[in-house]
Design an enzyme around this catalytic site. Sequence first.
Site: not given
Length: 774
Positions: A261, A294-296
């Site tokens: 995401c 999750s994206d970072c």
Amino acid sequence: MRNHGENLLFSLLLFSPLLALSSVPPHSCDPSNPTTKTYTFCKTTLPIAKRVDDLISRMTLEEKISQLGDDSPAIPRLGIPVFKWWTEALHGLAYGGTGSIHWSFSAIFKATSFPQVIVTGASFNPHLWYKIAQAISTEARGIFNNGQLDGLTLWGPNVNLYRDPRWGRGHETPGEDPLHLSKYATMYVRGLQGDSYEGGQAKALKTSACCKHFTAYDLEKWGTASRFTFDAVVTAQDMEDTFQPPFKSCVQDGHASCLMCPFNRINGVAPCGDHNFLTKLAKEQWGLDGYIASDCDAIGVMVGMYARTPENATALALKAGMDVDCGTHLQKHSASALGKKMITEEDIDRALRNQFAVRMRLGLFDGNPLEHKDYGSIGKDQVCAKEHQELALQAALEGIVLLKNTRNILPLSKTKVSSLAVIGPNANNASILLGNYQGPPCVSITPLDALQNYTSDIKYVAGCSNAACSSADGIKQAEEAARSMDHVVLFMGLSLDQEREDFDRSDLLLPGSQQELITSVAKVAKNPVILVLLCGGPVDVSFAKTNPKIGAILWAGYPGQAGGHAIAQVLFGEYNPGGKLPVTWYPQDYTKQVPMTNMNMRADNATKYPGRTYRFYQGKTVFPFGYGLSYSNYSYEFISKAKKTLKLVGLKAAHPASHYEITEAKSKECQKLNFTVTVRVANLGTVEGRTPVLLFLRWPNASNGRPRKQLIDFTSVHLKAKETKPVEFSVSPCEHLSRVTEEGKRVIDTGSHFLMAGEKEIEITVAERGKNEL
């Protein structure tokens, strides 16, 4: 994703002491450890779900929380090693991540660097995409088996739609068409995970693929808008027929074991905190069997924008169905959120079940991976293997697109070209060939180096110090070189200074003084010059398209480690180019009409909004989607020209009966309606070549939000000179003849539909229920 500065990382590799490497890759349930015999989670004959439950039941709360980040520490008392989730594999194993690949000159310090994704997208060759992913997963296993990799979860592919030509990361994706992206996603995931090309699933994951960024993520930093704060306002219609299909295909057709995401919000909601999005849609409706990352730092970004406190963000993410935090937010704040009763321990356990299930499917809890039946024998000799490097060259060749070739100036003749001027900053820069999310390549050959094999008399002038071309001081020297040589090839375009993560372009022009350099050289050259464009995104080169002194234009994108050789082979006729543009090349005026922040795909005549991509754009183009020339000419003919009438048995007819409603395009009722069409493709030229065959659908008009036309299938065929081949396509009316309403519902209109291949088309009529009782 966070960008950790690949050059710095490579410098650390070059000048750091040699790394101490383990001879055995990290794993759990070592049979030499007598303790493991008592652990149920080590019993490979049991179902994975039961093994996972046993493992989690043995963990303390502190140990559970420690596993929620992308850098998961070891749990020595249970024999669980460090696991690092973040490994980049966009078009080869890359720098970046949390240091999961231990590049070392004492062992493995390079890997095959395939062309950037936009280039392989231009091949329209699903078999090629599958083979590339296969090679990358093999190299990942080889590095892992050599003790240089702490995880086998590869974060790729990027299948966000290339919505706006200014997007800095557009070249990481296959293109602008949702079906094209969907097929790429499916084939790339199958290749990475060890499944067959046709979709048969392997018993164990070879590596785990992660499709990103789910969804409607296509803006970095444009004006005051930032990917961290941008709220993408997307209609239900655009979501269903444009943004979601690639991710749905990742899950349902590719069986991806991960979705990621993004940072941005969608219609006011952060996807990483949206239960409807992550759990109800991805996991329950689509059937995701795996984990969601999750994206970072995306969870931390939610604080203040979408969540009041770090604990609020933690609760939103875990309760939404997010499983792995790329970052440390959950590791830092889950205990506090638990203490405040914002989450329960079961929320943590749910995430861990998905995590450890994937790790077990990778065989990392089955004892020594070197003894794994399917993947244990993959060694370091498979990294930069000869067949992988040959595949990288083939991929670059198939992705190069010939945009102009006046009077067949190309191909050049090795026997007739006595001298060659090579001009431009991109000619002698090997790193620019790799694009972003790149790793250390097996070889590094510039176009200038490669051209030395074709003529000995070469004069090179950069003309500019780099792609920004901020000074015109080098033009005079470039003109002198052009006057003195028989032929001129200019290597111009962009670099990652103009298009990259966290940076969007503001216009579509060549940077700085590039246009002045090109036109000045062309004016004084003895023969029409050849312009080679090294760039990911489209550029407005209308000046070159119409200038008779510029005889040919070649787009090579960022063609990877073998790009220099590929360009030279195409220029001198050793390979017949056949690539097709996977994106629309717009004129510069488009940037003045359309803000990047407008997510609407469809045109709006009332506001003079021209729409986006070939499916909806109503304006002029520099080069259209699907455009590409060849050294051959190809013809396309439908074998059956008879008008076909479809009776949609089993589908619900609307009232009045203007269309049929579709609830599930892959239902049994829909599958029964499938039919085939055959296109006869002929190579009319005198040289063999490979060409994509694109099958489009168009309606009689573009009313009711219909696309102007849309791609419904494609393949790539190789034809000898004068050879003819039949190409069969399977058409699914529910998928391919349908459109999406404003409410996001899929329907099939009654009446005429036209299938198109090249300039030829056949009519398909969908019968009305009232007139044709079924």
